[in-house]
Scaffold this active site. Sequence first.
Site, PDB file in Angstrom:
ATOM      1  N   HIS A  36       0.848  -1.193   0.000  1.00  0.00           N
ATOM      2  CA  HIS A  36       0.000   0.000   0.000  1.00  0.00           C
ATOM      3  C   HIS A  36       0.888   1.249   0.000  1.00  0.00           C
ATOM      4  O   HIS A  36       2.105   1.157   0.114  1.00  0.00           O
ATOM      5  CB  HIS A  36      -0.815   0.083   1.298  1.00  0.00           C
ATOM      6  CG  HIS A  36      -1.694  -1.078   1.586  1.00  0.00           C
ATOM      7  ND1 HIS A  36      -3.035  -1.076   1.307  1.00  0.00           N
ATOM      8  CD2 HIS A  36      -1.441  -2.269   2.189  1.00  0.00           C
ATOM      9  CE1 HIS A  36      -3.581  -2.204   1.711  1.00  0.00           C
ATOM     10  NE2 HIS A  36      -2.629  -2.954   2.251  1.00  0.00           N
ATOM     11  N   GLU A 118       2.559  -0.795   4.356  1.00  0.00           N
ATOM     12  CA  GLU A 118       2.379   0.565   3.852  1.00  0.00           C
ATOM     13  C   GLU A 118       3.743   1.179   3.546  1.00  0.00           C
ATOM     14  O   GLU A 118       4.667   1.072   4.354  1.00  0.00           O
ATOM     15  CB  GLU A 118       1.690   1.450   4.901  1.00  0.00           C
ATOM     16  CG  GLU A 118       0.281   1.042   5.229  1.00  0.00           C
ATOM     17  CD  GLU A 118      -0.756   1.604   4.269  1.00  0.00           C
ATOM     18  OE1 GLU A 118      -0.381   2.341   3.330  1.00  0.00           O
ATOM     19  OE2 GLU A 118      -1.936   1.296   4.476  1.00  0.00           O
ATOM     20  N   HIS A 157      -2.417  -2.956  -3.456  1.00  0.00           N
ATOM     21  CA  HIS A 157      -3.799  -2.692  -3.059  1.00  0.00           C
ATOM     22  C   HIS A 157      -4.660  -2.411  -4.295  1.00  0.00           C
ATOM     23  O   HIS A 157      -5.820  -2.817  -4.365  1.00  0.00           O
ATOM     24  CB  HIS A 157      -3.820  -1.515  -2.086  1.00  0.00           C
ATOM     25  CG  HIS A 157      -5.051  -1.420  -1.256  1.00  0.00           C
ATOM     26  ND1 HIS A 157      -5.336  -0.306  -0.506  1.00  0.00           N
ATOM     27  CD2 HIS A 157      -6.081  -2.272  -1.035  1.00  0.00           C
ATOM     28  CE1 HIS A 157      -6.477  -0.483   0.139  1.00  0.00           C
ATOM     29  NE2 HIS A 157      -6.955  -1.674  -0.172  1.00  0.00           N
TER      30      HIS A 157
END
Length: 185
Positions: A36, A118, A157
């Site tokens: 992500h 992330e 994602h």
Amino acid sequence: MHLQIENGWLTKAKHVPSPFFDARTDKEDISLLVVHNISLPPGQFGGPYIEDFFMGCLDPNVHPFFEVIHKMGVSAHCLIKRDGEIVQFVSFLDRAWHAGQSSFAGRERCNDYSIGIELEGTEFIAYTEEQYQSLTLLARAVMQTYPLITPTRITGHQFIAPLRKSDPGLSFDWVKFRHQVNADL
């Protein structure tokens, strides 16, 4: 450098346990890694805001965007900052709340069986070399510890929620990353 995972936690990472997680339905079914991106405020890097967000203590008065998101209750397993530092929020053995409505290879509910990473960044600004290095080391440690995750089971994602999400975006160099992950395997 080599990363190790013990009892679901990276041994060489900053640990900031998030309250936003729950138990996996099957800890033996960790079989997907999802990449992500995040930046808070949007398009800005540095500062404590991503950690605050994943901890549920983001101050809505700091930035107008924070008023919209401060009560969302989301998390990822790890964040890789621009300088390559890895922060872990949720044990890999638990389910982080990162993918939302999602599907991979026809299977719904990716949070149930995935690890969410992330990258501090945006869809339109290049990620740093330090982030690629840390992500590669992290992906290799995850694949070694959770062998159902292979290079072909690492995705973005944007590919598991294509009508909702666009991260990590066009700025993420999948060819470079896959070459690094596959080197010496």
